[in-house]
Design a protein around this motif. Structure first.
Motif: not given
Ligand SMILES: [Zn+2]
Length: 239
Positions: A30-31, A95, A137, A147
């Motif tokens: 993810h970002y 993340e 994601h 993302d």
């Molecule tokens: Zn995400």
């Protein structure tokens, strides 16, 4: 090959038990999509937000562990891959601090990528996760998510043996039915209608043809779809 930097412990309350017998066979990247790493960390640890991830990697390469890998973090939300719903059950969520599409898509800095690759190697030494199950994601939730975005260097991770990358595929005459079969063979949720098909194609392009993400089935996208479908299934014959 870089050694894993020290991992800071920052426990998030946003976690629970994985379902009995759930395999851990997937990683979802993810970002954060927020202005700063501090803001993202606060949200990922806020009980009211009800979101978390196993790891947060700052832009300077610092790695924070928010949830132990054997517990379930809440990062993927409504999601699907290769026939399975609820990817939180079986995945490790990472993340990456990055402002995201809403703030102009910054590149991922070198120290952050080096830390990510070292962390991925450490995770892969603990769990049997094939390169085809290192996902974004946007792959597992293409209806809602963009993302980690088209600036994420999937090709570089693939060269390190961590992810899938198709190389140079032959252009093929676009065939919508074949394209849909390939998307599903790769793992994407079967699209429900024309809009959903376009979002699925855009997710595929964001991942495998990041230089042009338009959701259109052109000859290059068709060739890449068939190539990735074969790779995803271990290179075994046709889809
Ligand atoms: Zn995400």
């Amino acid at each position: 090959m870089q050694a894993l930097p020290p991992v800071e412990e920052r426990a998030s309350p946003n976690r629970d038990a994985r379902p009995e017998g759930a395999p851990i066979d997937t990683i979802v990247l993810h970002y954060t999509g927020m202005a700063s790493g501090a803001a993202a960390l606060a949200r990922l640890c806020d009980p009211a937000a009800e979101v978390s991830a196993h790891y947060l990697i700052e832009r300077d390469g610092r790695i924070l562990r928010l949830v132990p890998e054997d517990e379930r973090a809440w990062h993927a939300g409504r999601s699907y891959w290769a026939g399975a719903e609820r990817l939180n059950d079986r995945s490790i969520g990472i993340e990456l601090v990055n402002p995201g599409h809403a703030h102009g898509l910054a590149p991922f800095p070198e120290p952050q990528l080096a830390a990510l690759m070292a962390l991925l190697r450490a995770i892969l030494a603990r769990w049997p996760i094939p390169p085809a199950r290192l996902l974004g994601h946007s792959d597992v939730a293409y209806e809602r998510k963009l993302d980690p975005g088209e600036r994420f260097p999937w090709e570089r991770l693939a060269r390190a043996g961590l992810a899938l990358w198709p190389g140079r595929a032959r252009a093929r005459p676009p065939d919508p039915a074949e394209a849909e079969r390939a998307l599903v063979a790769i793992g994407y949720r079967p699209p429900g209608d024309a809009g959903s098909r376009q979002r699925a194609l855009a997710a595929f392009q964001r991942r495998f043809r990041p230089w042009r993400v338009d959701g259109r089935l052109d000859a290059e996208t068709m060739g890449l779809l068939e190539e990735v479908a074969v790779l995803s299934n271990g290179g075994r014959g046709s889809i």
